[in-house]
Design a protein around this motif. Structure first.
Motif, PDB file in Angstrom:
ATOM      1  N   GLU A  90       0.837  -1.209   0.000  1.00  0.00           N
ATOM      2  CA  GLU A  90       0.000   0.000   0.000  1.00  0.00           C
ATOM      3  C   GLU A  90       0.871   1.259   0.000  1.00  0.00           C
ATOM      4  O   GLU A  90       0.575   2.230  -0.700  1.00  0.00           O
ATOM      5  N   VAL A  93       2.369   1.794  -3.481  1.00  0.00           N
ATOM      6  CA  VAL A  93       1.383   2.345  -4.414  1.00  0.00           C
ATOM      7  C   VAL A  93       1.120   3.815  -4.090  1.00  0.00           C
ATOM      8  O   VAL A  93       1.112   4.669  -4.985  1.00  0.00           O
ATOM      9  N   ALA A  94       0.956   4.140  -2.815  1.00  0.00           N
ATOM     10  CA  ALA A  94       0.697   5.517  -2.412  1.00  0.00           C
ATOM     11  C   ALA A  94       1.861   6.454  -2.751  1.00  0.00           C
ATOM     12  O   ALA A  94       1.659   7.641  -2.980  1.00  0.00           O
ATOM     13  N   TYR A  96       3.962   5.968  -5.364  1.00  0.00           N
ATOM     14  CA  TYR A  96       4.247   5.842  -6.797  1.00  0.00           C
ATOM     15  C   TYR A  96       5.468   4.988  -7.127  1.00  0.00           C
ATOM     16  O   TYR A  96       6.118   5.195  -8.147  1.00  0.00           O
ATOM     17  N   LYS A 100      -1.041   0.973  -9.086  1.00  0.00           N
ATOM     18  CA  LYS A 100      -1.988   0.068  -8.427  1.00  0.00           C
ATOM     19  C   LYS A 100      -2.257  -1.179  -9.271  1.00  0.00           C
ATOM     20  O   LYS A 100      -2.483  -2.265  -8.740  1.00  0.00           O
ATOM     21  N   SER A 101      -2.183  -1.045 -10.585  1.00  0.00           N
ATOM     22  CA  SER A 101      -2.445  -2.176 -11.478  1.00  0.00           C
ATOM     23  C   SER A 101      -1.328  -3.221 -11.423  1.00  0.00           C
ATOM     24  O   SER A 101      -1.491  -4.330 -11.928  1.00  0.00           O
ATOM     25  N   VAL A 103       0.188  -4.579  -8.624  1.00  0.00           N
ATOM     26  CA  VAL A 103       0.334  -4.976  -7.231  1.00  0.00           C
ATOM     27  C   VAL A 103       1.233  -6.204  -7.097  1.00  0.00           C
ATOM     28  O   VAL A 103       1.977  -6.336  -6.128  1.00  0.00           O
TER      29      VAL A 103
END
Length: 164
Positions: A90, A93-94, A96, A100-101, A103
């Motif tokens: 997480e 992703v937050a 960068y 998110k795609s 993972v």
């Protein structure tokens, strides 16, 4: 379990390594050859690991020789997925590190970092073994208090040849 006297360096294999070992496509023949050469010559020089994320990716695909690939990795120790890893993904992703795609790629990096691997071995040069991303990954892992593995392809993990 008693620690071994000589600890080998630890290598996390993402799913591209076993996949390319068995790949028959002409377009990736060079990668397949290097992967097989690395496996034959170098794999026993390291402690190899995969995670359940690797098994999930390998099981989810629809491709030739799938059963052979899954059998190939069946003896490699499996790193457990934990809630800590979910939080790391997480955070990636937050911040960068990964979209998110992707993972799965973030989870491979999280496993290699969390379990203090010296290397993350991959053929994914877009999102993992990419010189333009490595500094960002080190900064974000530093914020998380994690070490950052060397993220490399098998080409970069051969023994140095001695001058004769």
């Amino acid at each position: 379990m008693e620690p071994r006297e000589t600890m080998q360096e630890k290598v996390y294999l993402d799913s591209t390594i076993p996949s390319y070992y068995f790949d028959n496509r002409e377009s990736v023949a060079a990668f397949t050859a290097v992967t097989r050469k690395w496996w034959t010559e170098m794999s026993t020089s390291y402690d190899l690991f995969i995670s359940d994320a690797v098994l999930q990716e390998l099981n989810a695909g629809d491709y030739p020789r799938k059963d052979e690939i899954i059998e190939f990795v069946s003896t490699i120790p499996l790193l457990p997925l934990t809630a800590d890893l979910e939080h790391i993904v997480e955070f990636y992703v937050a911040n960068y590190v990964m979209p998110k795609s992707l993972v799965g790629d973030a989870l491979h990096l999280a496993c290699a970092s969390y379990y203090d691997m010296q290397y993350l071995l991959t053929w994914n040069c877009n999102h993992l073994a990419n010189a333009n991303k490595k500094r960002h990954i080190r900064v974000i892992n530093g914020r998380l208090g994690l070490s950052t593995p060397e993220i490399i392809t098998p080409l970069e993990l051969f023994a140095e040849e001695e001058n004769q």
